[in-house]
Design an enzyme around this catalytic site. Structure first.
Site, PDB file in Angstrom:
ATOM      1  N   HIS A  61       0.824  -1.203   0.000  1.00  0.00           N
ATOM      2  CA  HIS A  61       0.000   0.000   0.000  1.00  0.00           C
ATOM      3  C   HIS A  61       0.862   1.259   0.000  1.00  0.00           C
ATOM      4  CE1 HIS A  61       0.577  -0.749   4.341  1.00  0.00           C
ATOM      5  NE2 HIS A  61       0.353   0.533   4.530  1.00  0.00           N
ATOM      6  N   HIS A  63       1.102   5.314   1.394  1.00  0.00           N
ATOM      7  CA  HIS A  63       0.663   6.379   2.301  1.00  0.00           C
ATOM      8  C   HIS A  63       1.205   7.685   1.762  1.00  0.00           C
ATOM      9  CE1 HIS A  63      -0.778   4.410   6.012  1.00  0.00           C
ATOM     10  NE2 HIS A  63       0.033   3.430   5.665  1.00  0.00           N
ATOM     11  N   TYR A 125       3.148   8.927  11.873  1.00  0.00           N
ATOM     12  CA  TYR A 125       2.504   7.666  11.510  1.00  0.00           C
ATOM     13  C   TYR A 125       2.998   7.180  10.147  1.00  0.00           C
ATOM     14  CZ  TYR A 125      -1.130   4.415  10.024  1.00  0.00           C
ATOM     15  OH  TYR A 125      -1.803   3.320   9.552  1.00  0.00           O
ATOM     16  N   GLN A 129       5.363   3.778   9.711  1.00  0.00           N
ATOM     17  CA  GLN A 129       4.417   2.724   9.357  1.00  0.00           C
ATOM     18  C   GLN A 129       5.093   1.384   9.103  1.00  0.00           C
ATOM     19  OE1 GLN A 129       1.063   2.802   9.342  1.00  0.00           O
ATOM     20  NE2 GLN A 129       1.052   0.659   8.823  1.00  0.00           N
TER      21      GLN A 129
END
Length: 142
Positions: A61, A63, A125, A129
């Site tokens: 994924h 971010h 964050y 991650q």
């Protein structure tokens, strides 16, 4: 004091935390592709007068903390980035040389959250991650 950005008739600060995944959440974002995608995402964002302020490519994924002017919808910018990057991936990595339309590298949809006063929390964050995921995996397998 916040550094507001300016358009001709407005001052703004519109930041979003965006997450999207490859189709079937395949773990394909590594190696050469991972190095190449960061630059591509930044270039595509600039074409929509946006700026990726923070970003991290995980194996399955993406971010990003992205600043988007209010004259563009979030869906318009994210759709543009996902669509054009999918075409680039098809041309460079799938060896499809023609003008390829309809190749779906990214899954449909995305997660988006507005970033207000919690910008530093969101930045930490995104930066941490990968480390957090590794710790979670170790707890799961342990």
């Amino acid at each position: 004091m916040t550094n507001y950005k300016k358009l001709q008739h407005s001052e703004w600060e519109c930041k979003y935390h965006v997450i999207f995944i490859p189709k079937y959440r395949r773990k394909v974002l590594y190696g050469t592709l991972r190095q190449d995608l960061g630059e591509i995402f930044h270039r595509l964002a600039r074409q929509k007068e946006s700026e990726i302020e923070e970003g991290h490519l995980m194996p399955d994924h993406v971010h990003m903390l992205i600043s988007i002017p209010p004259k563009y919808a979030v869906a318009q910018v994210v759709g543009y980035i996902k669509g054009k990057s999918a075409i680039h991936i098809a041309r460079q990595y799938s060896e499809r040389r023609r003008n390829f339309v309809g190749h779906h590298f990214w899954a449909r949809g995305y997660f988006v959250s507005t970033v207000g006063r919690d910008e530093q929390v969101i930045r930490r964050y995104i930066q941490n991650q990968e480390h957090e995921d590794q710790q979670q995996d170790q707890l799961t397998f342990g």
